[in-house]
Write a protein that holds these residues in place. Structure first.
Motif, PDB file in Angstrom:
ATOM      1  N   LEU A 148       0.815  -1.341  -0.002  1.00  0.00           N
ATOM      2  CA  LEU A 148      -0.143  -0.086  -0.216  1.00  0.00           C
ATOM      3  C   LEU A 148       0.768   1.234  -0.119  1.00  0.00           C
ATOM      4  O   LEU A 148       1.615   1.383   0.862  1.00  0.00           O
ATOM      5  N   LYS A 149       0.965   2.350  -1.145  1.00  0.00           N
ATOM      6  CA  LYS A 149       1.607   3.376  -1.290  1.00  0.00           C
ATOM      7  C   LYS A 149       0.989   4.521  -0.360  1.00  0.00           C
ATOM      8  O   LYS A 149       1.873   5.122   0.524  1.00  0.00           O
ATOM      9  N   GLN A 150      -0.248   4.516  -0.443  1.00  0.00           N
ATOM     10  CA  GLN A 150      -0.884   5.625  -0.074  1.00  0.00           C
ATOM     11  C   GLN A 150      -2.513   5.388   0.467  1.00  0.00           C
ATOM     12  O   GLN A 150      -3.191   4.678  -0.567  1.00  0.00           O
ATOM     13  N   ARG A 151      -3.117   5.637   1.561  1.00  0.00           N
ATOM     14  CA  ARG A 151      -4.516   5.526   1.737  1.00  0.00           C
ATOM     15  C   ARG A 151      -4.952   7.049   2.077  1.00  0.00           C
ATOM     16  O   ARG A 151      -4.406   7.982   2.790  1.00  0.00           O
ATOM     17  N   ILE A 152      -6.109   7.374   1.657  1.00  0.00           N
ATOM     18  CA  ILE A 152      -6.563   8.761   1.666  1.00  0.00           C
ATOM     19  C   ILE A 152      -8.116   8.431   2.054  1.00  0.00           C
ATOM     20  O   ILE A 152      -9.037   8.152   1.481  1.00  0.00           O
ATOM     21  N   SER A 153      -8.073   9.085   3.371  1.00  0.00           N
ATOM     22  CA  SER A 153      -9.725   8.953   3.995  1.00  0.00           C
ATOM     23  C   SER A 153      -9.639  10.258   5.075  1.00  0.00           C
ATOM     24  O   SER A 153      -8.868  10.840   5.205  1.00  0.00           O
ATOM     25  N   PRO A 154     -10.908  10.502   5.596  1.00  0.00           N
ATOM     26  CA  PRO A 154     -10.873  11.609   6.363  1.00  0.00           C
ATOM     27  C   PRO A 154      -9.956  11.668   7.508  1.00  0.00           C
ATOM     28  O   PRO A 154      -9.816  12.590   7.987  1.00  0.00           O
ATOM     29  N   ASP A 155      -9.575  10.491   8.149  1.00  0.00           N
ATOM     30  CA  ASP A 155      -8.897  10.413   9.129  1.00  0.00           C
ATOM     31  C   ASP A 155      -7.259  10.968   8.741  1.00  0.00           C
ATOM     32  O   ASP A 155      -6.783  11.356   9.890  1.00  0.00           O
ATOM     33  N   ASN A 156      -7.034  11.087   7.677  1.00  0.00           N
ATOM     34  CA  ASN A 156      -5.777  11.274   7.250  1.00  0.00           C
ATOM     35  C   ASN A 156      -5.439  12.488   6.385  1.00  0.00           C
ATOM     36  O   ASN A 156      -4.341  12.891   5.894  1.00  0.00           O
ATOM     37  N   TYR A 157      -6.793  12.860   5.655  1.00  0.00           N
ATOM     38  CA  TYR A 157      -6.333  13.726   4.432  1.00  0.00           C
ATOM     39  C   TYR A 157      -7.582  14.726   4.635  1.00  0.00           C
ATOM     40  O   TYR A 157      -8.716  14.352   4.613  1.00  0.00           O
ATOM     41  N   GLN A 158      -7.314  16.021   4.757  1.00  0.00           N
ATOM     42  CA  GLN A 158      -8.277  17.016   4.787  1.00  0.00           C
ATOM     43  C   GLN A 158      -9.454  16.966   3.708  1.00  0.00           C
ATOM     44  O   GLN A 158     -10.581  17.233   3.817  1.00  0.00           O
ATOM     45  N   ASN A 159      -9.015  16.779   2.332  1.00  0.00           N
ATOM     46  CA  ASN A 159      -9.994  16.929   1.260  1.00  0.00           C
ATOM     47  C   ASN A 159     -10.399  15.620   0.848  1.00  0.00           C
ATOM     48  O   ASN A 159     -10.796  15.482  -0.500  1.00  0.00           O
ATOM     49  N   ALA A 160     -10.353  14.406   1.691  1.00  0.00           N
ATOM     50  CA  ALA A 160     -10.683  13.446   1.424  1.00  0.00           C
ATOM     51  C   ALA A 160     -12.305  13.342   1.069  1.00  0.00           C
ATOM     52  O   ALA A 160     -12.857  13.915   1.669  1.00  0.00           O
ATOM     53  N   HIS A 161     -12.778  12.284   0.345  1.00  0.00           N
ATOM     54  CA  HIS A 161     -14.448  12.076   0.448  1.00  0.00           C
ATOM     55  C   HIS A 161     -14.935  11.660   1.692  1.00  0.00           C
ATOM     56  O   HIS A 161     -14.377  10.960   2.521  1.00  0.00           O
ATOM     57  N   GLU A 162     -16.029  12.219   2.111  1.00  0.00           N
ATOM     58  CA  GLU A 162     -16.690  11.784   3.181  1.00  0.00           C
ATOM     59  C   GLU A 162     -17.922  10.896   3.242  1.00  0.00           C
ATOM     60  O   GLU A 162     -18.243  10.391   4.246  1.00  0.00           O
ATOM     61  N   GLY A 163     -17.809  10.276   2.233  1.00  0.00           N
ATOM     62  CA  GLY A 163     -18.733   8.852   2.058  1.00  0.00           C
ATOM     63  C   GLY A 163     -17.947   7.892   1.165  1.00  0.00           C
ATOM     64  O   GLY A 163     -16.963   8.187   0.791  1.00  0.00           O
ATOM     65  N   THR A 164     -18.558   6.713   1.020  1.00  0.00           N
ATOM     66  CA  THR A 164     -18.118   5.587   0.329  1.00  0.00           C
ATOM     67  C   THR A 164     -17.697   6.212  -1.027  1.00  0.00           C
ATOM     68  O   THR A 164     -18.469   6.656  -1.843  1.00  0.00           O
ATOM     69  N   VAL A 165     -16.426   5.802  -1.621  1.00  0.00           N
ATOM     70  CA  VAL A 165     -15.933   5.940  -2.847  1.00  0.00           C
ATOM     71  C   VAL A 165     -16.491   5.054  -3.841  1.00  0.00           C
ATOM     72  O   VAL A 165     -16.178   3.871  -3.702  1.00  0.00           O
TER      73      VAL A 165
END
Length: 799
Positions: free
Chosen positions: A117-134
């Motif tokens: 896993l190179k990168q995970r983008i979620s509300p827990d670790n990224y400010q502009n992540a989606h707030e719902g299921t991708v």
């Protein structure tokens, strides 16, 4: 358990306060996530889908030459572990070894070269992540730009050019969840749709220009990166789940949960074609020959191919040639497919026609009985992959007349796994291993361990509790909740009949005599007798033959056949041809034994076939002397209160000149090691192993008799040395994904079956697999440490 035994466990410094090698990643997982997404790599060599434990499987296409024919095979090349909840979307990067996955947990970017896993983008670790299921992905500009759609109703634009993926714009695109995206290079329009049943078209010309500039930097781009809404198309009355552009950029196909596929002219915004012949949601629309033929997949389980009558295009003067296949790209090398796609009129003559507006049905295929979730075409070959609404992935070849031929399938059970058998063949590391499994879902499966494909499926018509395959592997015995044991022919050596080919993979013998559900059955090592355990409190022995003699008869003879009343209730189940029925040979018990005072849980022959153990929920275990020639047994020793709970499993371990060592497990959370003196007929307890936090459901021993394995409802497998002091040397954890019901150990790996239907193949704790283990202190060890600390604190207070 005596107090001295308890002290011995607590004082065992080798397993207390020290880390234990722990494995959390199986070698293989058999099972498919319900409604799994699927994706092909651009070169058509790799396919990806999601397994039942939410790990992502990368499958490699392998072509082998057999004479003049090319035979396709598919093998699991990598497993990507990271998701713990359902995955909604998958997409391969078009130019780099990267896979993107999305779901409830956000966006995952995987490095396929290292399977990490190179990168995970979620509300827990990224400010502009989606707030719902991708829910969906689409790449632009050869993968420099990624666009994502989410249940939060937004589109997000991501810059893929750097080492880290960065969000550069968010668009409030729809009123509800966005489920599908589709980009058309011909008109620079991105189509999006979802639960609001509206198709929105977005002009991304400026976005393409930005990413087309290799030196582009948003900070220096004063015009900004913008996506402009171009137009809206409305007409569906259900969630739109699929969009497909024709190459000319004038026509767009959509499929929705109103059971319809529609063709839109985006210039007039008018619907020009409607297909209404599905009885379920239209899950996917794939265009062939630039839209002259389309394939539709539906929740009704059918794939249908349609010829679309061409219309004169007056909207655009400069129309590009529709020679491409949406999903089947220009580089198709298969001459048969080229010929097929250029002769749809010839195909039309050969097949039954059914006009629907301007569409004519060419062919249809029932791809999944439980309904199709999605469908994806291979970019470079005449292959289609479909996934079901439950737990299967199927790969189809497209033949003449758009006939679908099943090539390969990945499928799991959707009920609790009750028993497993391992069939190992060959020598010198060239064996082709397979496993047999049975489930509460009424089925028995055989899987190829290498490819994870299902080789055999048998529907018993009732919950299947136990299976047994003799060493010759020529017949499979199975028992369940219908009180009978059924024998199915696996090869021609097990049947004596004029038409042995008609008997293959069918029931050729039935054992009748129990008055309750069959809990367990076992065949002796020499294959001459079988013992069965049942909820009727009885243990029965049966004489076996080398060949069984089923009867092949017509319906008239079937009605007159003696002793087969139960067949007449469902005659179609025994039909093998239009006018032929297969009547299994009927076998009655050799002898019945009522030595247990409750349900008989398990029966196990030793390696010589001279001894047998039976266990039950009456907490009793019995050792029997086996007389294989006569098919009878006699009691040698009993141990009435061997455990404080139902004894769920037993296995023979090591042998000495005058003694045999064996092990039992129980719902009282313990595993016990025993010694049986063959001269004095005395059973002696050697060691009690208290390592599990919940009931222990099954145990088995390695082929070299060095290790004992136990599986439990605490979601772990424990591996113990079979020498004093019987330390726990390794732990296997499934992260609370279904209690483990059964276990069978092979040469260098073992297989577990779980309550949620997943089958896992694990590495044995041997040198070649050491890198798969990490030193951890497990829950049991932590609990013991906490108790030890409390005792020490209490002693300090008293002193």
């Amino acid at each position: 358990m005596s107090s001295s035994d308890e002290d011995e466990v607590i004082k065992d410094k080798k397993s207390l306060g020290t880390s234990i090698p722990t494995c959390r990643t199986p070698l293989h997982v058999v099972g498919v996530q319900p409604e799994t997404p699927v994706a092909w790599s651009k070169n058509g060599m790799y396919l990806t889908f999601v397994s039942g434990n939410y790990s992502i499987l990368i499958v490699k296409k392998i072509e082998n030459k057999r004479g003049q024919q090319t035979v396709l095979n598919f093998q699991i090349a990598a497993t990507l572990e990271g998701h713990t909840k359902p995955v909604s979307s998958l997409i391969f990067h078009p130019t780099r070894p990267i896979l993107i996955s999305g779901g409830f947990e956000g966006i995952f970017i995987w490095d396929l070269e290292n399977s990490t896993l190179k990168q995970r983008i979620s509300p827990d670790n990224y400010q502009n992540a989606h707030e719902g299921t991708v829910e969906c992905f689409e790449f632009l500009q050869d993968g420099k730009c990624l666009i994502t759609g989410s249940a939060d109703s937004t589109l997000k634009i991501w810059d893929m050019r750097g080492e880290r993926v960065v969000c550069i714009e968010t668009i409030n695109a729809h009123k509800t969840a966005i489920l599908v995206l589709s980009f058309c290079p011909s008109n620079s329009l991105l189509a999006s749709s979802g639960r609001d049943s509206v198709i929105k078209l977005w002009n991304v010309t400026k976005l393409l220009k930005y990413f087309g500039n290799q030196e582009g930097d948003k900070k220096n781009d004063k015009s900004g990166v913008t996506v402009v809404q171009d137009r809206i198309i409305e007409g569906h009355r259900g969630d739109i789940v699929t969009l497909s552009w024709q190459q000319d950029g004038i026509y767009l196909w959509s499929g929705a949960r109103d059971n319809q596929a529609m063709k839109w002219n985006i210039n007039t915004r008018l619907q020009e074609e409607t297909i209404k012949r599905h009885k379920g949601d239209v899950k996917k629309v794939v265009l062939v020959k630039g839209g002259a033929v389309i394939l539709t997949a539906s929740a009704d389980g059918y794939i249908k191919s349609w010829e679309i009558q061409a219309k004169q295009n007056t909207d655009e003067e400069n129309v590009q040639e529709e020679s491409n296949i949406n999903g089947f790209e220009d580089q198709i090398e298969n001459e048969e497919l080229k010929k097929l796609l250029s002769n749809t009129k010839d195909v039309k003559k050969l097949l039954r026609k059914e006009d629907v507006n301007n569409a004519t049905i060419l062919n249809k295929c029932k791809a999944h009985e439980e309904g199709i979730f999605t469908m994806a075409p291979c970019p470079v070959a005449p292959l289609i992959v479909t996934t079901s609404r439950y737990n299967s992935v199927r790969i189809w070849g497209i033949g003449n007349g758009f006939k679908m031929n099943l090539i390969h399938e990945f499928v799991g059970h959707h009920g609790s796994i009750n028993d497993i058998e391992i069939a190992e063949e060959g020598e010198g590391g060239n064996e082709r291993n397979s496993i047999f499994t049975c489930s509460l879902d009424y089925t028995i499966h055989q899987y190829d361990v290498l490819t994870m494909s299902r080789m055999l499926k048998i529907d018993l018509g009732c919950s299947v509790n136990t299976i047994s395959v003799p060493p010759e592997k020529n017949i499979l015995y199975a028992g369940g909740t219908n009180y009978n044991i059924h024998g199915f022919a696996l090869n021609e050596t097990s049947v004596e009949s004029e038409n042995t080919n008609l008997c293959m993979r069918r029931e050729v013998v039935r054992f009748i005599g129990h008055g309750g559900r069959i809990i367990f059955c076992a065949v002796s090592p020499n294959g001459n007798m079988m013992a069965s355990a049942s909820s009727d409190f009885k243990l029965i022995t049966w004489k076996l033959k080398n060949k069984w003699r089923p009867t092949i008869c017509n319906r008239g003879q079937l009605d007159k056949h003696k002793g087969i009343d139960f067949y007449l209730e469902q005659p179609s189940k025994f039909q093998i041809t239009q006018d032929q029925y297969l009547v299994p040979e009927i076998v009655k018990p050799k002898k019945k034994y009522e030595a247990h005072e409750g349900i008989v849980q398990q029966v196990v022959f030793d390696r010589t076939g001279g001894y047998m153990i039976s266990t039950g929920n009456d907490h009793k275990m019995i050792i029997w002397k086996v007389k294989e020639k006569s098919g009878s047994i006699s009691i040698l020793a009993e141990y009435p209160d061997a455990h404080d709970g139902a004894i769920s499993g037993a296995c023979w371990c090591t042998d000495t000149v005058n003694a045999k060592q064996f092990a039992t497990c129980s719902w009282d959370r313990t595993v016990k090691i025993w010694n049986f003196d063959t001269r004095s007929k005395k059973i002696t307890a050697i060691k009690t192993l208290e390592y599990h936090l919940d009931k222990v459901n099954d145990i088995d021993v390695s082929a070299d008799q060095s290790f004992l394995f136990s599986c439990s409802s605490d979601f772990t497998v424990r591996c113990y040395e079979l020498t004093k002091p019987y330390n726990c040397v390794a732990v296997y954890s499934v992260l609370r994904e279904g209690p483990l019901n059964c276990i069978r150990v092979g040469t260098d790996s073992f297989v577990t079956g779980s309550e949620n239907g997943l089958i896992r193949i694990w590495p044995s704790y041997i040198e070649q697999y050491y890198d798969m283990f990490k030193d951890e202190i497990g829950e049991f060890e932590k609990k013991k440490l906490a108790l030890q600390q409390l005792e020490e604190d209490h002693q300090k207070k008293n002193n």
